[in-house]
Write an enzyme that holds these catalytic residues in place. Structure first.
Site, PDB file in Angstrom:
ATOM      1  N   GLU A 111      -7.403   4.718   0.158  1.00 18.75           N
ATOM      2  CA  GLU A 111      -7.525   5.815   1.144  1.00 18.75           C
ATOM      3  C   GLU A 111      -7.962   7.099   0.445  1.00 18.75           C
ATOM      4  O   GLU A 111      -7.400   8.177   0.680  1.00 18.75           O
ATOM      5  CB  GLU A 111      -6.181   6.035   1.852  1.00 18.75           C
ATOM      6  N   HIS A 157      -4.661   9.699  -2.275  1.00 15.62           N
ATOM      7  CA  HIS A 157      -4.830  10.974  -1.583  1.00 15.62           C
ATOM      8  C   HIS A 157      -4.500  12.064  -2.604  1.00 15.62           C
ATOM      9  O   HIS A 157      -3.324  12.266  -2.937  1.00 15.62           O
ATOM     10  CB  HIS A 157      -3.851  11.095  -0.405  1.00 15.62           C
ATOM     11  N   ASN A 199       0.840  -1.202   0.000  1.00 16.06           N
ATOM     12  CA  ASN A 199       0.000   0.000   0.000  1.00 16.06           C
ATOM     13  C   ASN A 199       0.875   1.252   0.000  1.00 16.06           C
ATOM     14  O   ASN A 199       1.841   1.331   0.766  1.00 16.06           O
ATOM     15  CB  ASN A 199      -0.861  -0.040   1.284  1.00 16.06           C
TER      16      ASN A 199
HETATM   17  O1  G3I Z   1      -5.601   9.702  19.863  1.00 13.52           O
HETATM   18  C1  G3I Z   1      -4.632  10.711  20.118  1.00 13.52           C
HETATM   19  C2  G3I Z   1      -5.132  11.689  21.123  1.00 13.52           C
HETATM   20  O2  G3I Z   1      -5.359  11.033  22.358  1.00 13.52           O
HETATM   21  C3  G3I Z   1      -4.150  12.817  21.289  1.00 13.52           C
HETATM   22  O3  G3I Z   1      -4.657  13.756  22.129  1.00 13.52           O
HETATM   23  C4  G3I Z   1      -3.840  13.426  19.957  1.00 13.52           C
HETATM   24  C5  G3I Z   1      -2.787  14.512  20.067  1.00 13.52           C
HETATM   25  O4  G3I Z   1      -2.055  14.690  18.908  1.00 13.52           O
HETATM   26  O5  G3I Z   1      -3.386  12.451  19.068  1.00 13.52           O
HETATM   27  C6  G3I Z   1      -4.322  11.421  18.845  1.00 13.52           C
HETATM   28  O6  G3I Z   1      -3.786  10.505  17.947  1.00 13.52           O
HETATM   29  C7  G3I Z   1      -3.723  10.899  16.589  1.00 13.52           C
HETATM   30  C8  G3I Z   1      -4.416   9.839  15.751  1.00 13.52           C
HETATM   31  O7  G3I Z   1      -4.317  10.154  14.395  1.00 13.52           O
HETATM   32  C9  G3I Z   1      -5.893   9.675  16.079  1.00 13.52           C
HETATM   33  O8  G3I Z   1      -6.570  10.830  15.750  1.00 13.52           O
HETATM   34  C10 G3I Z   1      -2.316  11.042  16.168  1.00 13.52           C
HETATM   35  O9  G3I Z   1      -1.712  12.130  16.846  1.00 13.52           O
HETATM   36  C11 G3I Z   1      -2.232  11.279  14.696  1.00 13.52           C
HETATM   37  O10 G3I Z   1      -0.868  11.241  14.287  1.00 13.52           O
HETATM   38  C12 G3I Z   1      -2.987  10.187  13.969  1.00 13.52           C
HETATM   39  O11 G3I Z   1      -2.960  10.519  12.629  1.00 13.52           O
HETATM   40  C13 G3I Z   1      -3.239   9.438  11.756  1.00 13.52           C
HETATM   41  C14 G3I Z   1      -2.098   9.296  10.761  1.00 13.52           C
HETATM   42  O12 G3I Z   1      -2.405   8.291   9.828  1.00 13.52           O
HETATM   43  C15 G3I Z   1      -0.794   8.965  11.443  1.00 13.52           C
HETATM   44  O13 G3I Z   1       0.196   8.611  10.550  1.00 13.52           O
HETATM   45  C16 G3I Z   1      -4.535   9.722  11.028  1.00 13.52           C
HETATM   46  O14 G3I Z   1      -5.614   9.665  11.952  1.00 13.52           O
HETATM   47  C17 G3I Z   1      -4.755   8.691   9.929  1.00 13.52           C
HETATM   48  O15 G3I Z   1      -5.831   9.104   9.138  1.00 13.52           O
HETATM   49  C18 G3I Z   1      -3.522   8.617   9.061  1.00 13.52           C
HETATM   50  O16 G3I Z   1      -3.741   7.637   8.092  1.00 13.52           O
HETATM   51  C19 G3I Z   1      -2.694   7.463   7.129  1.00 13.52           C
HETATM   52  C20 G3I Z   1      -2.685   6.010   6.741  1.00 13.52           C
HETATM   53  O17 G3I Z   1      -2.551   5.194   7.850  1.00 13.52           O
HETATM   54  C21 G3I Z   1      -1.565   5.719   5.753  1.00 13.52           C
HETATM   55  N1  G3I Z   1      -1.620   6.602   4.626  1.00 13.52           N
HETATM   56  C22 G3I Z   1      -1.713   8.036   4.933  1.00 13.52           C
HETATM   57  C23 G3I Z   1      -2.867   8.305   5.872  1.00 13.52           C
HETATM   58  C24 G3I Z   1      -3.012   9.785   6.114  1.00 13.52           C
HETATM   59  O18 G3I Z   1      -1.910  10.321   6.765  1.00 13.52           O
END
Ligand code: G3I
Length: 474
Positions: free
Chosen positions: A262, A233, A196
């Site tokens: 995605e 994306h 992926n």
């Molecule tokens: O849950 C915690 C929360 O408790 C805290 O207060 C907050 C503070 O920053 O962070 C929260 O966690 C976050 C999590 O998403 C849930 O919302 C993380 O910081 C944040 O880094 C995380 O981001 C995710 C990201 O991947 C990380 O790499 C996104 O939700 C998610 O949509 C994204 O998905 C990725 C795919 O896995 C791979 N391809 C790209 C895609 C978009 O970046």
């Protein structure tokens, strides 16, 4: 031919992910994304966040519209193995149970990735990290064994220029990706194993070619891999490329399924959403589309309003453009005709012919009468046997043995010409031209040989009309 192609595409997609529910009448417009996608044997999915499952607006839309779910964060390494040797599947299972109780299937995301590693893993390297990766794959896959439609085994391992991304995993040795896939196959032989990545939608982009070459290498060496996920994306400088369908069909021609995994698009451009949906529909081995979230407010880039529902849960115009495209699904790929050379009107579809090389006097031949997908064709003394007998169909396929098609393994100069199970894609369509050449619909390039002897392999190359590119159906 149209009917047969539809059935073949449907069987391929159903075969990939198990039995689907009864297919609705393809002539009746379906009212949801999932049911519309099912008309052509595909799925339409979304990323789900466990923390939002208590929101009824969110769950109502998700349960109504989608038939595939990916856990947005809950099956990633930091979530599933927060401490070394201690696995935690509570959030992942919450999503798995919510989805499967509603008849939805689940994609696993993701096992080996440079990001979202637990702290303990980030600090490892070398053989210790390699073993930790293997243990992680085994531990997580054992828990979900037999339950998932697919796993993103490895995520985002390439740089934009097509080289490998440097990461602690890459530092364990260049073979880490194939080790991950071999480990995964042994851990759960029933689940589809995917690579992926993002920014692999544009066929002429370096990263796309880097990933393509890895998949081709894996297929040629028997490294287990079943699918490629194109994250799709479209943001910032990246938008729907005109050659997206070529990318999908080129990956598929390697013998893997493809899926858009995605999807989100800056400001939810209706034309880009319709175009990416249509590109998938045009490629039989594109088995489904997943958007990366339900409402704009659920998106990792919510300020760009990239999804199909607004923050209040209303359908956006992009939703309608996707639904209409799914409802208009045609089993036959649309493919641009090359501008030159000119297709001949004299080629008669439907009769068995030899394909005779003008320069060599030899025929296009399937070595040893093989029926194996991917067998490259060659020149050989004409003998009138079945492995040299080709039928030009009304949809411009050149079939042999009734079930295999002349197939271009890529679209660039030097791409191999092989046989492959007929799938209706543009890399299996050929124009018999008035100047004596035969050109590929997808590539616009001509059948070509470097020499004249027995065993000379056939390729595609820029059309030049010379004798080594002239072949007659006779
Ligand atoms: O849950 C915690 C929360 O408790 C805290 O207060 C907050 C503070 O920053 O962070 C929260 O966690 C976050 C999590 O998403 C849930 O919302 C993380 O910081 C944040 O880094 C995380 O981001 C995710 C990201 O991947 C990380 O790499 C996104 O939700 C998610 O949509 C994204 O998905 C990725 C795919 O896995 C791979 N391809 C790209 C895609 C978009 O970046």
């Amino acid at each position: 031919m149209w009917v047969r192609t539809l059935i073949a595409g449907t069987v391929a997609a159903v075969g990939a992910f198990g039995a689907l529910t009864a297919m609705p009448d393809a002539n009746a417009a379906a009212a949801t994304l999932g049911s519309a996608a099912q008309q052509s044997g595909r799925y339409f999915g979304t990323a789900i966040a466990a923390g939002r499952l208590s929101n009824s607006t969110y769950t109502t839309i998700a349960a109504r519209e989608f038939d595939m779910v990916t856990a947005e964060n809950e099956m990633k390494p930091d979530a599933t193995q927060p401490n070394r040797g201690q696995f935690n599947f509570s959030s992942g299972d919450q999503i798995y149970n919510w989805a499967t109780q509603r008849g939805m299937k689940v994609r696993g995301h993701t096992l080996a990735w440079h990001a979202q590693q637990p702290g303990w893993m980030q600090s490892l390297s070398g053989s210790t990290l390699r073993q930790a990766m293997i243990d992680h794959i085994n531990g997580v896959m054992a828990h979900y064994k037999g339950k998932l439609a697919a796993w993103d085994v490895v995520n985002e391992a390439f740089n934009e220029d097509g080289s490998r991304r440097s990461s602690n995993l890459q530092g364990t040795g260049n073979d880490w990706i194939e080790v991950a896939f071999r480990t995964a196959r042994n851990a759960d032989p029933s689940v589809k194993l995917c690579y992926n990545d993002y920014n692999i939608e544009n066929w002429s982009y370096g990263k796309t070619q880097g990933v393509y070459n890895m998949i081709r290498d894996f297929k040629s060496r028997g490294v287990p891999i079943d699918c490629v996920g194109l994250q799709t994306h479209f943001t910032g400088g990246s938008s729907l490329p005109g050659n997206f369908q070529t990318t999908l069909s080129s990956f598929a021609a390697l013998g893997v399924d493809v899926a858009l995994t995605e999807v989100d698009v800056t400001n939810a451009s209706t034309s880009q959403y319709a175009g990416l949906t249509q590109a998938c529909l045009n490629v039989p081995r594109c088995i489904g589309i997943t958007v990366w979230g339900v409402r704009d407010s659920d998106s990792w880039r919510s300020s760009e309003s990239p999804l199909l529902f607004d923050g209040n849960g209303n359908k956006k115009s992009a939703y309608t453009s996707v639904l209409n495209a799914l409802n208009g699904a045609s089993p036959n790929p649309s493919s641009p005709a090359p501008s030159s050379p000119t297709p001949s009107s004299s080629a008669t579809p439907g009769t068995g012919n030899r394909i005779l090389g003008a320069q060599s006097g030899r025929c296009i031949d399937v070595p040893s009468a093989s029926q194996t997908n991917g067998t490259r064709v060659q020149l050989y003394d004409c003998n009138g046997q079945a492995n040299q007998t080709w039928t030009l169909t009304s949809s411009r396929q050149l079939t042999v043995y009734g079930t295999r098609c002349l197939d271009a393994a890529g679209s660039g100069n030097g791409s191999a010409v092989q046989i492959y199970a007929c799938n209706g894609q543009a890399n299996q369509q050929w124009n018999v031209n008035s100047n004596g050449t035969i050109s590929g619909v997808q590539s616009g390039r001509c059948l070509d040989v470097w020499g004249t002897g027995n065993g000379q392999q056939v390729q595609i190359y820029d059309c030049n009309g010379q004798a080594n590119q002239r072949f007659s159906l006779s």
